[in-house]
Design a protein around this motif. Structure first.
Motif, PDB file in Angstrom:
ATOM      1  N   ARG A  60      10.212  -7.151  -4.909  1.00  9.77           N
ATOM      2  CA  ARG A  60      10.057  -7.217  -6.483  1.00  9.77           C
ATOM      3  C   ARG A  60       9.894  -8.800  -6.575  1.00  9.77           C
ATOM      4  NH1 ARG A  60      13.447 -11.167  -6.143  1.00  9.77           N
ATOM      5  NH2 ARG A  60      13.364 -11.167  -8.382  1.00  9.77           N
ATOM      6  N   GLY A  61       9.826  -9.031  -7.896  1.00 11.31           N
ATOM      7  CA  GLY A  61       9.488 -10.420  -8.293  1.00 11.31           C
ATOM      8  C   GLY A  61       7.836 -10.436  -8.572  1.00 11.31           C
ATOM      9  N   ALA A  62       7.394 -10.847  -9.762  1.00 13.87           N
ATOM     10  CA  ALA A  62       6.191 -10.778 -10.020  1.00 13.87           C
ATOM     11  C   ALA A  62       5.087 -11.517  -8.865  1.00 13.87           C
ATOM     12  CB  ALA A  62       5.599 -11.727 -11.432  1.00 13.87           C
ATOM     13  N   PRO A  63       5.143 -12.641  -8.429  1.00 11.49           N
ATOM     14  CA  PRO A  63       4.158 -12.991  -7.120  1.00 11.49           C
ATOM     15  C   PRO A  63       4.201 -12.197  -6.122  1.00 11.49           C
ATOM     16  CG  PRO A  63       5.135 -14.918  -8.443  1.00 11.49           C
ATOM     17  CD  PRO A  63       5.931 -13.683  -8.782  1.00 11.49           C
ATOM     18  N   ILE A  65       5.373  -9.064  -5.662  1.00 11.25           N
ATOM     19  CA  ILE A  65       4.645  -7.916  -6.156  1.00 11.25           C
ATOM     20  C   ILE A  65       3.131  -7.951  -5.963  1.00 11.25           C
ATOM     21  CG2 ILE A  65       4.070  -6.113  -7.980  1.00 11.25           C
ATOM     22  CD1 ILE A  65       6.900  -6.570  -8.924  1.00 11.25           C
ATOM     23  N   ARG A 103       4.435  -0.556 -11.357  1.00  8.99           N
ATOM     24  CA  ARG A 103       5.397  -1.212 -12.491  1.00  8.99           C
ATOM     25  C   ARG A 103       4.153  -1.712 -13.374  1.00  8.99           C
ATOM     26  NH1 ARG A 103       9.979  -4.888 -10.278  1.00  8.99           N
ATOM     27  NH2 ARG A 103      10.961  -4.459 -12.163  1.00  8.99           N
ATOM     28  N   CYS A 171      18.211 -14.150 -13.017  1.00 11.73           N
ATOM     29  CA  CYS A 171      17.767 -13.279 -12.130  1.00 11.73           C
ATOM     30  C   CYS A 171      17.209 -13.963 -10.821  1.00 11.73           C
ATOM     31  CB  CYS A 171      16.383 -12.656 -12.760  1.00 11.73           C
ATOM     32  SG  CYS A 171      15.691 -11.164 -11.852  1.00 11.73           S
ATOM     33  N   ALA A 173      14.102 -15.810  -9.169  1.00 12.21           N
ATOM     34  CA  ALA A 173      12.750 -16.350  -9.401  1.00 12.21           C
ATOM     35  C   ALA A 173      12.602 -17.349  -7.983  1.00 12.21           C
ATOM     36  CB  ALA A 173      12.248 -16.946 -10.415  1.00 12.21           C
ATOM     37  N   ALA A 177      11.092 -13.548  -4.381  1.00 13.60           N
ATOM     38  CA  ALA A 177      10.303 -13.088  -5.555  1.00 13.60           C
ATOM     39  C   ALA A 177       8.835 -13.469  -5.528  1.00 13.60           C
ATOM     40  CB  ALA A 177      10.838 -13.587  -7.068  1.00 13.60           C
ATOM     41  N   THR A 183       9.444 -19.717  -7.551  1.00 15.41           N
ATOM     42  CA  THR A 183       8.864 -20.439  -8.893  1.00 15.41           C
ATOM     43  C   THR A 183      10.068 -21.307  -9.506  1.00 15.41           C
ATOM     44  OG1 THR A 183       9.474 -18.578 -10.270  1.00 15.41           O
ATOM     45  CG2 THR A 183       7.377 -18.704  -9.254  1.00 15.41           C
ATOM     46  N   GLN A 210      19.774  -9.113  -9.332  1.00 10.95           N
ATOM     47  CA  GLN A 210      19.079 -10.016  -8.671  1.00 10.95           C
ATOM     48  C   GLN A 210      19.709 -11.599  -8.252  1.00 10.95           C
ATOM     49  OE1 GLN A 210      18.047  -7.967 -11.116  1.00 10.95           O
ATOM     50  NE2 GLN A 210      15.772  -7.518 -10.930  1.00 10.95           N
ATOM     51  N   GLY A 249      12.086 -17.791 -14.312  1.00 12.47           N
ATOM     52  CA  GLY A 249      10.836 -17.322 -13.785  1.00 12.47           C
ATOM     53  C   GLY A 249       9.970 -16.412 -15.013  1.00 12.47           C
ATOM     54  N   ALA A 250       9.038 -15.928 -14.558  1.00 10.18           N
ATOM     55  CA  ALA A 250       8.468 -14.973 -15.635  1.00 10.18           C
ATOM     56  C   ALA A 250       7.562 -13.896 -15.069  1.00 10.18           C
ATOM     57  CB  ALA A 250       7.425 -16.113 -16.482  1.00 10.18           C
ATOM     58  N   ASP A 251       7.396 -12.917 -15.893  1.00  6.80           N
ATOM     59  CA  ASP A 251       6.591 -11.650 -15.148  1.00  6.80           C
ATOM     60  C   ASP A 251       5.358 -11.677 -15.891  1.00  6.80           C
ATOM     61  OD1 ASP A 251       9.648 -11.071 -14.795  1.00  6.80           O
ATOM     62  OD2 ASP A 251       8.519  -9.688 -13.266  1.00  6.80           O
ATOM     63  N   ASN A 261      10.312 -11.804 -19.262  1.00  4.12           N
ATOM     64  CA  ASN A 261      10.861 -12.156 -18.082  1.00  4.12           C
ATOM     65  C   ASN A 261      12.168 -11.151 -18.096  1.00  4.12           C
ATOM     66  OD1 ASN A 261      11.434 -13.680 -15.690  1.00  4.12           O
ATOM     67  ND2 ASN A 261      13.248 -14.615 -16.340  1.00  4.12           N
ATOM     68  N   PHE A 328      12.974  -5.727 -18.958  1.00  2.74           N
ATOM     69  CA  PHE A 328      12.515  -7.267 -19.261  1.00  2.74           C
ATOM     70  C   PHE A 328      12.538  -7.364 -20.778  1.00  2.74           C
ATOM     71  CE2 PHE A 328      10.637  -8.099 -15.316  1.00  2.74           C
ATOM     72  CZ  PHE A 328      10.036  -6.848 -14.777  1.00  2.74           C
TER      73      PHE A 328
HETATM   74  C1  LIG Z   1       9.003 -15.436  -9.656  1.00  2.00           C
HETATM   75  S1  LIG Z   1       8.726 -14.227 -11.030  1.00  2.00           S
HETATM   76  C2  LIG Z   1      10.239 -13.352 -10.717  1.00  2.00           C
HETATM   77  C3  LIG Z   1      10.593 -12.543 -12.083  1.00  2.00           C
HETATM   78  O1  LIG Z   1      10.760 -11.022 -11.480  1.00  2.00           O
HETATM   79  C4  LIG Z   1      11.918 -10.539 -11.728  1.00  2.00           C
HETATM   80  O2  LIG Z   1      11.731  -9.199 -11.993  1.00  2.00           O
HETATM   81  P1  LIG Z   1      12.103  -7.956 -11.144  1.00  2.00           P
HETATM   82  O3  LIG Z   1      13.352  -8.463 -10.082  1.00  2.00           O
HETATM   83  O4  LIG Z   1      12.441  -6.774 -12.017  1.00  2.00           O
HETATM   84  O5  LIG Z   1      10.705  -7.979 -10.254  1.00  2.00           O
HETATM   85  C5  LIG Z   1      12.430 -11.361 -12.632  1.00  2.00           C
HETATM   86  O6  LIG Z   1      11.965 -11.128 -14.136  1.00  2.00           O
HETATM   87  C6  LIG Z   1      12.005 -12.863 -12.386  1.00  2.00           C
HETATM   88  O7  LIG Z   1      12.283 -13.834 -13.289  1.00  2.00           O
END
Ligand SMILES: CSC[C@H]1O[C@H](OP(=O)(O)O)[C@H](O)[C@@H]1O
Length: 363
Positions: A60-63, A65, A103, A171, A173, A177, A183, A210, A249-251, A261, A328
């Protein structure tokens, strides 16, 4: 197959653990659902299994993923059985479509899949086998670029921080992630490496935790002083004057800087504004979705109610209770002090400053 391979060397280097490894045609991913109590690595060779790993948040985590999806796309391409380039590209599009459905919010997933598909299309004049080989290297390039991008982002971000800085983050980041380094946690790592006196407050980040399970684990391994707090403690901590800035961080970031996020980020931004505390977003250029004019257009994932009603097998709420579980929220640009990227820091009118930063970056 599960393998327990300690990854101390990366942590010792201050880069944090790398959540994905690609060796001998196998993608190994640490099962982030089982951290911090178990460090278990799972092997992936099939695109459908990678899609399920993204959906169930093994990774998980945008990058991160995006990196996982790139290898999933490569696995799918490898298994396509045709010599016709047209047929290959059509079947490869279907592989990417299945991965894209895992996702909805993190734009890095779609960015990585589009990069793999446009790469394949750009090689349409080659035999299918050559396209397949090139796609494996493109997936590797996406993974290897990610840590370099995060380290550059960290350097830009740490220059914003004073010599002594108490940072609240939400969370995870971190390296977990991303393809490595992190990040928001990359900015923290870079500041610590620059000799700044950094102290972190980590929100536990319900319901998936997280923060308590992943951020606390990462920063403890790095030896960066970290205090875990419940999400509902952030406002009181700020009112005591114990937070110098917030870094998240950010998604997905819309063209005007509105930022999706982890749920709870918007509340932190409102609290930071109330207390006059800088609120920073750290994200690669690939997280900016310039096709969206503002954050209202960002799709927000709603996840299984069981994440809210249970901790593991332990039920926390009455059966049949109604649950709302958005993964989010969207922080309006007006609450964001600056957006830190690998190309520099955007402030002020993001509609203009974000494209300036993104100039010349493969998006
Ligand atoms: C480096 S971006 C990580 C970002 O992703 C997380 O979401 P998830 O754990 O549901 O994938 C979260 O929003 C983080 O800030």
């Amino acid at each position: 197959m599960q393998t327990n391979i300690p990854n101390r060397c990366a942590a010792a280097a201050g880069g944090g653990v790398k959540p994905l490894r690609y060796t001998g045609g196998v993608l190994q991913m640490i099962d982030q659902r089982r951290l911090p109590t178990e460090e278990v690595w799972l092997d992936y060779r099939d695109y459908r299994e990678v899609a399920e790993a993204i959906r169930t948040m093994v990774v998980r985590g945008a990058p991160a993923i995006g990196c996982a999806a790139a290898f999933g796309a490569w696995f799918g391409a490898r298994d396509i059985d045709t010599d016709s380039t047209a047929a290959f590209l059509e079947q490869f599009a279907a592989v990417c479509e299945l991965l894209a459905a895992s996702r909805p919010t993190a734009v890095n997933l779609f960015w990585a899949l589009e990069r793999m598909q446009s790469f394949a299309r750009s090689h349409a004049d080659r035999p299918v086998l050559q396209i397949k080989i090139a796609l494996e290297y493109e997936a590797l390039a996406i993974l290897e670029e990610d840590e370099r991008i995060n380290r550059a982002m960290g350097e830009h971000g740490q220059k914003l921080l004073p010599e002594r800085c108490r940072i609240l983050t939400h969370c995870n980041a971190g390296a977990l992630a991303t393809g490595g380094y992190g990040t928001a946690l990359g900015v923290i790592r870079a500041a610590a490496a620059a000799g700044k006196q950094i102290e972190v407050f980590a929100d536990e980040t319900r319901p998936f935790l997280q923060g308590s399970r992943l951020t606390a684990w990462e920063l403890q391994r790095d030896g960066i002083p970290t205090t875990l707090i419940c999400d509902n403690m952030a406002g009181y901590l700020m009112s005591q004057g114990r937070v110098d800035c917030v870094i998240v961080g950010a998604d997905r970031i819309a063209a005007n800087g509105d930022t999706a996020n982890k749920i709870g980020t918007y509340s932190l931004a409102v609290l930071a504004k109330e207390h006059g505390i800088p609120f920073y977003v750290a994200a690669p250029i690939s997280t900016i979705d310039f096709s969206l004019t503002d954050g209202r257009q960002i799709p927000i994932e709603e996840r299984d109610p069981r994440e809210v009603t249970h901790i593991g097998e332990q039920r926390l709420a009455p059966e049949d209770i109604a649950v709302y579980n958005p993964a989010f929220d969207v922080t309006p640009a007006r609450l964001i002090t600056a957006i830190i990227t690998e190309n520099g820091v955007a402030e002020g009118d993001f509609v203009h400053t974000l494209p300036e930063l993104a100039e010349g970056t493969k998006r």
